[in-house]
Design an enzyme around this catalytic site. Sequence first.
Site, PDB file in Angstrom:
ATOM      1  N   CYS A  42       0.846  -1.200   0.000  1.00 37.89           N
ATOM      2  CA  CYS A  42       0.000   0.000   0.000  1.00 37.89           C
ATOM      3  C   CYS A  42       0.881   1.249   0.000  1.00 37.89           C
ATOM      4  O   CYS A  42       1.976   1.254   0.555  1.00 37.89           O
ATOM      5  CB  CYS A  42      -0.909   0.002   1.228  1.00 37.89           C
ATOM      6  SG  CYS A  42      -2.061   1.410   1.252  1.00 37.89           S
ATOM      7  N   ASP A  44       0.415   3.768   1.686  1.00 37.63           N
ATOM      8  CA  ASP A  44       0.357   4.376   3.024  1.00 37.63           C
ATOM      9  C   ASP A  44       1.763   4.697   3.547  1.00 37.63           C
ATOM     10  O   ASP A  44       2.643   3.826   3.535  1.00 37.63           O
ATOM     11  CB  ASP A  44      -0.347   3.390   3.969  1.00 37.63           C
ATOM     12  CG  ASP A  44      -0.734   4.035   5.291  1.00 37.63           C
ATOM     13  OD1 ASP A  44       0.171   4.537   5.995  1.00 37.63           O
ATOM     14  OD2 ASP A  44      -1.935   4.044   5.611  1.00 37.63           O
ATOM     15  N   ARG A  46       2.890   4.900   6.333  1.00 35.38           N
ATOM     16  CA  ARG A  46       3.306   4.183   7.548  1.00 35.38           C
ATOM     17  C   ARG A  46       3.788   2.759   7.271  1.00 35.38           C
ATOM     18  O   ARG A  46       4.132   2.034   8.210  1.00 35.38           O
ATOM     19  CB  ARG A  46       2.131   4.142   8.543  1.00 35.38           C
ATOM     20  CG  ARG A  46       1.705   5.517   9.008  1.00 35.38           C
ATOM     21  CD  ARG A  46       0.332   5.488   9.654  1.00 35.38           C
ATOM     22  NE  ARG A  46      -0.722   5.163   8.693  1.00 35.38           N
ATOM     23  CZ  ARG A  46      -2.023   5.091   8.992  1.00 35.38           C
ATOM     24  NH1 ARG A  46      -2.422   5.296  10.247  1.00 35.38           N
ATOM     25  NH2 ARG A  46      -2.907   4.808   8.067  1.00 35.38           N
ATOM     26  N   HIS A  98      -2.180  -3.940   5.061  1.00 36.45           N
ATOM     27  CA  HIS A  98      -2.011  -3.529   6.462  1.00 36.45           C
ATOM     28  C   HIS A  98      -3.369  -3.278   7.093  1.00 36.45           C
ATOM     29  O   HIS A  98      -4.308  -2.856   6.415  1.00 36.45           O
ATOM     30  CB  HIS A  98      -1.119  -2.283   6.561  1.00 36.45           C
ATOM     31  CG  HIS A  98      -1.711  -1.050   5.940  1.00 36.45           C
ATOM     32  ND1 HIS A  98      -2.288  -0.050   6.682  1.00 36.45           N
ATOM     33  CD2 HIS A  98      -1.836  -0.668   4.649  1.00 36.45           C
ATOM     34  CE1 HIS A  98      -2.727   0.909   5.870  1.00 36.45           C
ATOM     35  NE2 HIS A  98      -2.468   0.564   4.631  1.00 36.45           N
ATOM     36  N   CYS A 101      -6.151   0.141   6.892  1.00 38.66           N
ATOM     37  CA  CYS A 101      -5.981   0.681   5.535  1.00 38.66           C
ATOM     38  C   CYS A 101      -7.185   1.557   5.164  1.00 38.66           C
ATOM     39  O   CYS A 101      -8.330   1.087   5.144  1.00 38.66           O
ATOM     40  CB  CYS A 101      -5.823  -0.464   4.532  1.00 38.66           C
ATOM     41  SG  CYS A 101      -5.476   0.138   2.857  1.00 38.66           S
TER      42      CYS A 101
END
Length: 220
Positions: A42, A44, A46, A98, A101
């Site tokens: 992803c 993302d 993080r 994750h 999400c």
Amino acid sequence: MKYLPELFAANVRWAEEMTVADPRFFAELAAIQTPAYLWIGCSDSRVPANQITGLKPGEVFVHRNVANVVVHTDLNCLSVMQYAIEVLKVQHIIVCGHYGCGGVKAALEGASLGLIDNWLRHIQDVRDRHKELITALPNTSTRWKALCELNVIEQVRNVARTTLVGDAWKRRQHLMLHGWIYGLADGRLQDLKTSLQDSAEMNDVIDLAVAGVWSRYTLN
Ligand code: CO
């Protein structure tokens, strides 16, 4: 440097540290990359592939998009996969989702966020494919977690069904697929037990992984 000087300063420090630790590090990497892994994760901020797996530059080839989706007509993702499989000859493709999400949550809830809704339709397809499980779950947070896992499992299926992976397996190239999920809250990776190394075992492995989601989130 006029813009974002803090990032350039950090880059200079990092490059110096790497060179102190191994004076030949950049020279050797500049000559060739031989990563053993392709990471499909992803976007993302993080979930950075290298840091969470402790891998150095040169050790993992990375493709990231919103909610780690593998679409059969996505030329970007397919090109990354082709180069990774046929040129770099990676031995493992890891699809890593994750918990928490945002893309999966938006898909689950049918939220309207603009253009990205079209991309998230692919995750709604996963939701609808597993409607029986999703609707059996008691609350939104459990459904969100389960859909994050199901999305990884279905994307591993999509990777397995590409012509690229099918052809690699036909010519007996060693190539293993994996589905993992990362916890934002504890920094830990979990294996969703979807590891595959040929087409024949695909349906059984995927069905077992989906059964694993059932058993984690339902009482019976
Ligand atoms: Co995400």
